[in-house]
Design a protein around this motif. Structure first.
Motif, mmCIF file in Angstrom:
data_model
loop_
_atom_site.group_PDB
_atom_site.id
_atom_site.type_symbol
_atom_site.label_atom_id
_atom_site.label_comp_id
_atom_site.label_asym_id
_atom_site.label_seq_id
_atom_site.Cartn_x
_atom_site.Cartn_y
_atom_site.Cartn_z
ATOM 1 N N LEU A 1 8.729 49.911 -125.952
ATOM 2 C CA LEU A 1 9.891 49.797 -125.077
ATOM 3 C C LEU A 1 11.008 49.011 -125.743
ATOM 4 C CD1 LEU A 1 8.040 48.987 -121.716
ATOM 5 C CD2 LEU A 1 9.028 51.182 -122.386
ATOM 6 N N ARG A 2 10.660 47.911 -126.397
ATOM 7 C CA ARG A 2 11.685 47.089 -127.044
ATOM 8 C C ARG A 2 12.343 47.817 -128.211
ATOM 9 N NH1 ARG A 2 11.488 41.499 -125.712
ATOM 10 N NH2 ARG A 2 9.774 41.000 -124.286
ATOM 11 N N ARG A 3 11.583 48.637 -128.922
ATOM 12 C CA ARG A 3 12.172 49.404 -130.030
ATOM 13 C C ARG A 3 13.109 50.491 -129.514
ATOM 14 N NH1 ARG A 3 6.906 49.244 -132.476
ATOM 15 N NH2 ARG A 3 6.539 51.374 -131.759
ATOM 16 N N GLY A 4 12.766 51.069 -128.364
ATOM 17 C CA GLY A 4 13.621 52.097 -127.779
ATOM 18 C C GLY A 4 13.631 53.406 -128.521
ATOM 19 N N GLU A 5 12.550 53.713 -129.214
ATOM 20 C CA GLU A 5 12.477 54.956 -129.978
ATOM 21 C C GLU A 5 11.580 55.963 -129.275
ATOM 22 O OE1 GLU A 5 11.023 53.777 -133.768
ATOM 23 O OE2 GLU A 5 12.817 52.626 -134.296
ATOM 24 N N PRO A 6 12.051 57.195 -129.061
ATOM 25 C CA PRO A 6 11.219 58.210 -128.400
ATOM 26 C C PRO A 6 9.938 58.484 -129.177
ATOM 27 C CG PRO A 6 13.500 58.924 -128.503
ATOM 28 C CD PRO A 6 13.395 57.698 -129.372
ATOM 29 N N THR A 7 8.881 58.797 -128.443
ATOM 30 C CA THR A 7 7.577 59.045 -129.063
ATOM 31 C C THR A 7 7.194 60.515 -129.020
ATOM 32 O OG1 THR A 7 6.470 58.608 -126.953
ATOM 33 C CG2 THR A 7 6.791 56.733 -128.436
ATOM 34 N N ALA B 1 12.360 58.965 -121.194
ATOM 35 C CA ALA B 1 13.108 59.237 -122.416
ATOM 36 C C ALA B 1 12.343 58.785 -123.652
ATOM 37 C CB ALA B 1 14.467 58.543 -122.364
ATOM 38 N N LEU B 2 11.516 57.752 -123.491
ATOM 39 C CA LEU B 2 10.738 57.211 -124.608
ATOM 40 C C LEU B 2 9.305 57.737 -124.627
ATOM 41 C CD1 LEU B 2 11.781 53.434 -124.463
ATOM 42 C CD2 LEU B 2 12.899 55.318 -125.679
ATOM 43 N N LEU B 3 8.654 57.719 -123.469
ATOM 44 C CA LEU B 3 7.223 58.010 -123.409
ATOM 45 C C LEU B 3 6.898 59.448 -123.074
ATOM 46 C CD1 LEU B 3 5.923 54.879 -121.432
ATOM 47 C CD2 LEU B 3 6.230 55.151 -123.905
ATOM 48 N N GLY B 4 7.850 60.204 -122.485
ATOM 49 C CA GLY B 4 7.549 61.510 -121.936
ATOM 50 C C GLY B 4 7.078 61.392 -120.495
ATOM 51 N N HIS B 5 6.827 62.526 -119.879
ATOM 52 C CA HIS B 5 6.436 62.593 -118.468
ATOM 53 C C HIS B 5 4.909 62.588 -118.373
ATOM 54 C CE1 HIS B 5 6.146 63.438 -114.331
ATOM 55 N NE2 HIS B 5 7.114 64.328 -114.199
ATOM 56 N N GLY B 6 4.370 61.514 -117.836
ATOM 57 C CA GLY B 6 2.916 61.379 -117.725
ATOM 58 C C GLY B 6 2.310 62.085 -116.540
#
Length: 466
Positions: free
Chosen positions: A37-43, A387-392
């Motif tokens: 979360l702190r990095r803010g980069e999509p996975t 936006a970062l983790l996708g839809h779980g």
């Protein structure tokens, strides 16, 4: 706003999230989730859909190995052996459920007697569709391949039984569906049980949703998911609240939390991750996939009323925001209605000062114009973890509640890296840089097909409701 009933005072002042665990391709611990979360980069990555030729943006637990997870994350040899024996041959949803459940109970330092009295709520339904699809194909090719164990694999209740055996939790057991709102609904049900004194504590577990190519194909056909084309950027595929949004990205993620009175956590020497302050639910009374702004507004207002908070008391909103045009636009309209039209901010924000972009993360001169515009709008920060983790899917509401509590504790709003042109100008969107803010309370939304709406009000561990 009218105060909460006396019987519910514990709900807003003392129901704690004592411990939590997550399992995501980019984060297999809560600490790792905080870093993501702190990095803010999509996975998100380009992910082929077997047998279809499609490539979609997704975050998949490819090759997840329970034995490897147990070696790395379970120090107790007896617990490791039990986990392998109970869940070693189970479906992916059950294996992931058992891992996060065991990690959560271990972190909560439950005694054997306390575990026996702990109720379990499983979030999600139709959890193992991918497994069912593969089993059906194998059976069609050769009926002799069917396993007797399929009698367990084909029912979602297998997760409830397996989690109970792995953790020793023997209180009430509840499998709760609700599609994409299941994680939030399960957390709401557990919190209500504890607040009413019906359970001393509840373990809430959201397993991975294992979709088959049929469900992915249906998402694409419905226009809810856009395949990745040659040369396309899968990491940028999910763009919640941006004018260019064009679909969701699915993530295989599991999460678990333990909820109980805060006094119980403190008695065991544990500082809770945060608190559940209130909740609200509604339905749209109709079938279909199209969201309804009115139903979403009712759920959010119920959640605020449940803990006697006004909209101005909310510092942060974790929106459901999946990146679909219809869904994002509907929720943005609902948020604008609940939190009022935006206007110029006073020189000092209500939380003690203007939010600032993290100087270590980005040169101030390069801040996007949208972030500057956001600072000129009053109201809570609005963001989307998808936006970062996708839809779980069924796990989304629970993993996003954990993500929201981490941000409250850390005093930051994670970046929404591909939000360049927000769909509205009267909401205070977090854009492409991490935002530092003194956050106290948050609203977290989860909405689902067939008009299911759920909202949670969350608070920092050390603060009561304002």
């Amino acid at each position: 706003m009218s105060p909460a009933p006396a019987a519910d005072r514990r709900y807003r002042t003392g129901i704690a999230v004592t411990s939590a665990a997550v399992l995501h391709p980019a984060a297999v611990t809560v600490t790792e989730l905080d870093r993501v979360l702190r990095r803010g980069e999509p996975t998100l990555r380009p992910t082929p859909v077997p047998g279809t030729g499609l490539v979609v943006p997704a975050a998949h637990l490819d090759g997840f190995d329970l034995r490897s997870w147990a070696r790395s994350h379970c120090a107790d040899p007896t617990g490791r052996d039990r986990l392998r024996r109970v869940a070693g041959r189970a479906t992916l949803p059950v294996r992931t459920a058992c891992c996060v459940a065991l990690a959560t109970c271990t972190a909560a330092r439950l005694t054997e007697a306390e575990a026996r009295d702990t109720s379990v709520v499983i979030a999600g339904n139709n959890l193992a569709l991918g497994h069912q699809s593969r089993a059906a194909a194998a059976y069609a090719a050769d009926p002799a391949t069917v396993r007797a164990g399929h009698l367990l694999d084909c029912f979602d209740t297998d997760a409830l039984g397996a989690v109970g055996e792995v953790t020793g939790c023997g209180g009430e057991g509840w499998p709760i569906g609700g599609s994409s709102a299941a994680g939030a609904l399960a957390l709401i049900h557990a919190t209500r049980m504890v607040a009413a004194g019906q359970a001393p504590r509840c373990l809430v577990v959201a397993p991975v949703n294992d979709l088959s190519p049929v469900e992915i194909g249906a998402f694409v056909k419905a226009g809810a998911m856009t395949p990745v084309t040659a040369g396309g950027d899968a990491a940028a595929a999910c763009r919640p609240f941006d004018e260019s949004h064009d679909g969701i990205a699915v993530a295989q993620v599991a999460a678990a939390v333990l909820v109980e009175p805060a006094s119980e956590a403190h008695r065991r020497g544990i500082r809770p991750l945060g608190r559940i302050l209130g909740s609200g639910t509604s339905t749209d009374a109709r079938r279909g996939t199209r969201p309804d702004t009115d139903g979403q507004v009712r759920a959010m207002r119920k959640a605020l009323s449940d803990c006697a908070l006004a909209p101005s008391d909310i510092d942060y909103v974790n929106a459901h925001a999946t990146g679909s045009a219809v869904g994002d636009d509907s929720e943005a309209a609902a948020l604008a209605e609940v939190f009022g039209a935006g206007g110029p901010m006073a020189p000092e924000s209500k939380a003690g000062g203007p939010a600032a972009v993290d100087a270590a993360a980005v040169d101030a001169a390069a801040v996007d114009a949208a972030a500057v515009d956001a600072a000129a709008v009053d109201g809570p920060w609005v963001n989307s973890t998808k936006a970062l983790l996708g839809h779980g899917l069924g796990a989304a509401g629970l993993v996003e509640a954990v993500a929201t509590l981490l941000q409250l504790a850390g005093g930051y709003c994670h970046a929404n890296p591909h939000l360049a042109k927000p769909v509205r100008t009267d909401l205070r969107f977090v854009t492409d840089t991490i935002t530092r803010a003194p956050l106290r309370t948050a609203l977290s939304n989860s909405f689902a097909f067939s008009g299911i709406n759920a909202s949670l009000v969350l608070g920092r561990a050390e603060e009561d409701c304002p």
